[in-house]
Design a protein around this motif. Structure first.
Motif, short mmCIF file in Angstrom:
data_model
loop_
_atom_site.label_atom_id
_atom_site.label_comp_id
_atom_site.label_asym_id
_atom_site.label_seq_id
_atom_site.Cartn_x
_atom_site.Cartn_y
_atom_site.Cartn_z
N TYR A 96 19.87 -20.16 40.19
CA TYR A 96 20.18 -20.24 38.77
C TYR A 96 20.20 -18.85 38.12
O TYR A 96 21.00 -18.59 37.23
N ILE A 97 19.31 -17.98 38.58
CA ILE A 97 19.27 -16.61 38.04
C ILE A 97 20.45 -15.81 38.55
O ILE A 97 21.13 -15.13 37.78
N ALA A 98 20.73 -15.90 39.86
CA ALA A 98 21.81 -15.11 40.46
C ALA A 98 23.20 -15.61 40.04
O ALA A 98 24.12 -14.82 39.86
N VAL A 99 23.33 -16.94 39.90
CA VAL A 99 24.62 -17.54 39.56
C VAL A 99 24.36 -18.60 38.46
O VAL A 99 24.25 -19.79 38.74
N PRO A 100 24.26 -18.16 37.20
CA PRO A 100 23.90 -19.08 36.11
C PRO A 100 24.79 -20.32 36.00
O PRO A 100 24.31 -21.38 35.60
N LYS A 101 26.04 -20.23 36.40
CA LYS A 101 26.92 -21.40 36.28
C LYS A 101 26.51 -22.53 37.23
O LYS A 101 26.96 -23.66 37.07
N MET A 102 25.60 -22.24 38.18
CA MET A 102 25.11 -23.32 39.05
C MET A 102 24.25 -24.32 38.28
O MET A 102 24.16 -25.48 38.67
N GLU A 103 23.64 -23.87 37.18
CA GLU A 103 22.92 -24.84 36.34
C GLU A 103 23.90 -25.86 35.78
O GLU A 103 23.59 -27.05 35.71
N ARG A 104 25.07 -25.40 35.38
CA ARG A 104 26.09 -26.31 34.87
C ARG A 104 26.55 -27.26 35.98
O ARG A 104 26.70 -28.46 35.75
N PHE B 173 24.85 -28.34 38.61
CA PHE B 173 23.84 -29.38 38.85
C PHE B 173 23.68 -30.31 37.66
O PHE B 173 23.35 -31.49 37.83
N ARG B 174 23.93 -29.82 36.44
CA ARG B 174 23.90 -30.71 35.28
C ARG B 174 25.00 -31.75 35.38
O ARG B 174 24.77 -32.94 35.13
N ILE B 175 26.18 -31.32 35.77
CA ILE B 175 27.31 -32.26 35.94
C ILE B 175 26.96 -33.30 36.99
O ILE B 175 27.18 -34.51 36.79
N LEU B 176 26.40 -32.87 38.12
CA LEU B 176 26.01 -33.82 39.17
C LEU B 176 24.94 -34.79 38.67
O LEU B 176 25.01 -35.99 38.94
N ALA B 177 23.98 -34.27 37.92
CA ALA B 177 22.90 -35.12 37.40
C ALA B 177 23.44 -36.16 36.43
O ALA B 177 23.04 -37.33 36.46
N GLU B 178 24.38 -35.74 35.56
CA GLU B 178 24.97 -36.69 34.62
C GLU B 178 25.73 -37.79 35.35
O GLU B 178 25.60 -38.98 35.01
N ARG B 179 26.49 -37.42 36.35
CA ARG B 179 27.26 -38.42 37.10
C ARG B 179 26.33 -39.35 37.88
O ARG B 179 26.58 -40.55 37.97
N SER B 180 25.28 -38.78 38.43
CA SER B 180 24.31 -39.58 39.16
C SER B 180 23.63 -40.59 38.24
O SER B 180 23.48 -41.77 38.57
#
Length: 194
Positions: A116-124, A126-133
């Motif tokens: 998340y620190i190195a590639v902040p867009k990875m939070e987005r 995983f958020r998309i995956l969590a919403e779909r899940s």
């Protein structure tokens, strides 16, 4: 190491460049599982989230009567974990094992935070995956409460057309909440259309 499927999964949801791909893949650990081997067992604290590179995993619980209840199938290209155990660092109520010989990429808590620190867009991502899940599990709960077994089976076939060809019938029965015997009987009768 071939990260193509994972990179495709990420790129389908958030754009990443070559440098970000290297940062992400450098954090991954690889785990090979033979059929019926555990990635995680009930009672343990979930240490990793897993992306299935090949094969298929499943998560399930076993009730006090010894009946197995499958919560999720994770074929190649899917993530799987007991998120309650992983996030809260508590003993898990589920097990995760391989339905067939499989390979997965693993990320532990520290790896996820570093990513998340190195590639902040990875939070987005995983958020998309969590919403779909969450939406999928909500629909599954509604289906379990309001549809017949035959309707739940039909929905499973529509949602997971590739799995229907490869999974043992007893696993599908467990997932849709019926016994294997009831499923055999149900499938031997002509399905109503509409």
């Amino acid at each position: 190491m071939d990260y193509e499927l994972l990179i495709q999964s990420i790129s389908n949801r958030v754009p990443i460049n070559d440098n970000e791909k290297k940062l992400i893949t450098a954090l991954l650990k690889t785990r090979k599982l033979k059929k019926k081997n555990f990635l995680h067992q009930e009672g343990d604290i979930q240490q990793h989230v897993a992306f299935v590179k090949s094969g298929c995993l499943r998560s399930y619980s076993i009730d006090k009567n010894g009946t197995e209840h499958i919560l999720q199938f994770a074929p190649a290209g899917w993530w799987i974990a007991d998120m309650q155990s992983f996030l809260n660092v508590t003993p898990s109520g589920i097990s995760i094992d391989a339905i067939e010989d499989s390979e997965a990429f693993l990320l532990n808590h520290t790896d996820v935070e570093q990513m998340y620190i190195a590639v902040p867009k990875m939070e987005r991502y995983f958020r998309i995956l969590a919403e779909r899940s969450l939406a999928t599990f909500q629909q599954r709960l509604i289906d379990a409460l309001s549809l017949t077994a035959a309707e739940r089976y039909t929905n499973f076939c529509k949602r997971y057309p590739t799995l229907i060809q490869t999974l043992p019938q007893k696993y599908i029965a467990s997932y849709i909440g019926i016994t294997p015997e009831f499923m055999s009987k149900m499938l031997s009768q002509p399905m109503k259309k509409g």
